[in-house]
Motif scaffolding. Structure first.
Motif, PDB file in Angstrom:
ATOM      1  N   ASP A  55       0.829  -1.413   0.029  1.00 56.47           N
ATOM      2  CA  ASP A  55      -0.063  -0.123   0.011  1.00 56.47           C
ATOM      3  C   ASP A  55       0.817   1.336  -0.127  1.00 56.47           C
ATOM      4  OD1 ASP A  55      -2.484  -1.070   0.127  1.00 56.47           O
ATOM      5  OD2 ASP A  55      -2.278  -1.561   2.062  1.00 56.47           O
ATOM      6  N   ARG A 111      -7.328   0.279  -3.480  1.00 54.19           N
ATOM      7  CA  ARG A 111      -6.786  -0.113  -2.312  1.00 54.19           C
ATOM      8  C   ARG A 111      -7.072   0.929  -1.225  1.00 54.19           C
ATOM      9  NH1 ARG A 111      -3.284  -4.458  -3.218  1.00 54.19           N
ATOM     10  NH2 ARG A 111      -2.268  -4.037  -1.233  1.00 54.19           N
ATOM     11  N   ALA A 114      -3.709   2.509   0.538  1.00 54.00           N
ATOM     12  CA  ALA A 114      -3.141   3.518  -0.488  1.00 54.00           C
ATOM     13  C   ALA A 114      -3.820   4.690  -1.003  1.00 54.00           C
ATOM     14  CB  ALA A 114      -2.753   2.454  -1.756  1.00 54.00           C
TER      15      ALA A 114
END
Length: 202
Positions: A55, A111, A114
């Protein structure tokens, strides 16, 4: 494969470029640390040695590409007075779209961790769309001062419309299926500049 224990020049860029190739080929679901290091021809643990995890790696990749794009936009000041205003803007917008492929930008959306790290980077001052918009406005104002754009042209709104279109294309465009960016941006600039771009002086 790079020998174990030997420093790899430009490692970050090598890993970033490898990740872009993996995503372009296999989609976001295919992005794993092992896939990236294999594509980059590096040892399996290299990515986790330099990043806290996948991430953080994805967030740093997106932030890096935005920073690179902001630099390209700011280089517009070197084009003032050259070619045409529309041609200069189109070349930079297309370069920015290449530097920020939709698949890479979409990584942060798929994600959550992220995405959070990316937003934190932007809030911390990392270059984003605001810097690109400012660069477009500054370029248009410079051309306006030089007489290549009408004095009453709304340069800030033209820049905002360009950046808004870029954002839309990055979030929605499907390469190979949708209209080519070159055609779309060309039409957009024709509308935005309209009578604002002045003909060359004889």
């Amino acid at each position: 494969m790079s020998p174990r224990g030997v420093a790899i020049p430009d490692l970050r860029e090598r890993l970033f470029a490898a990740a872009e190739r993996v995503v372009a080929r296999d989609g976001a679901a295919g992005l794993t640390s092992r896939a990236v290091t294999a594509e980059a021809d590096c040892g399996k643990g290299v990515l986790h040695t330099h990043f806290a995890g996948l991430d953080e790696f994805v967030a740093e990749l997106v932030l890096d590409r935005f920073a690179r794009s902001a630099g390209q936009a700011e280089a517009l000041d070197e084009k003032v007075g050259q070619a045409t205003v529309a041609a200069n803007l189109q070349s930079v917008v297309l370069a920015l779209l290449d530097a920020l492929p939709p698949a890479v930008v979409g990584l942060a959306l798929t994600r959550p961790a992220a995405a959070l790290r990316t937003r934190e980077g932007f809030h911390g001052g990392a270059p984003a769309f605001d810097v690109i918009q400012h660069a477009f406005t500054a370029y248009l104002q410079a051309e306006q001062r030089g007489g290549r754009i009408a004095a009453d042209a709304d340069t800030a709104t033209i820049a905002l419309a360009l950046v808004g279109t870029m954002h839309h294309l990055l979030m929605t465009r499907v390469p190979g299926r949708d209209e080519e960016p070159e055609t779309l941006i060309g039409r957009l600039l024709a509308v935005l500049l309209g009578g604002a771009e002045q003909p060359p002086m004889e």
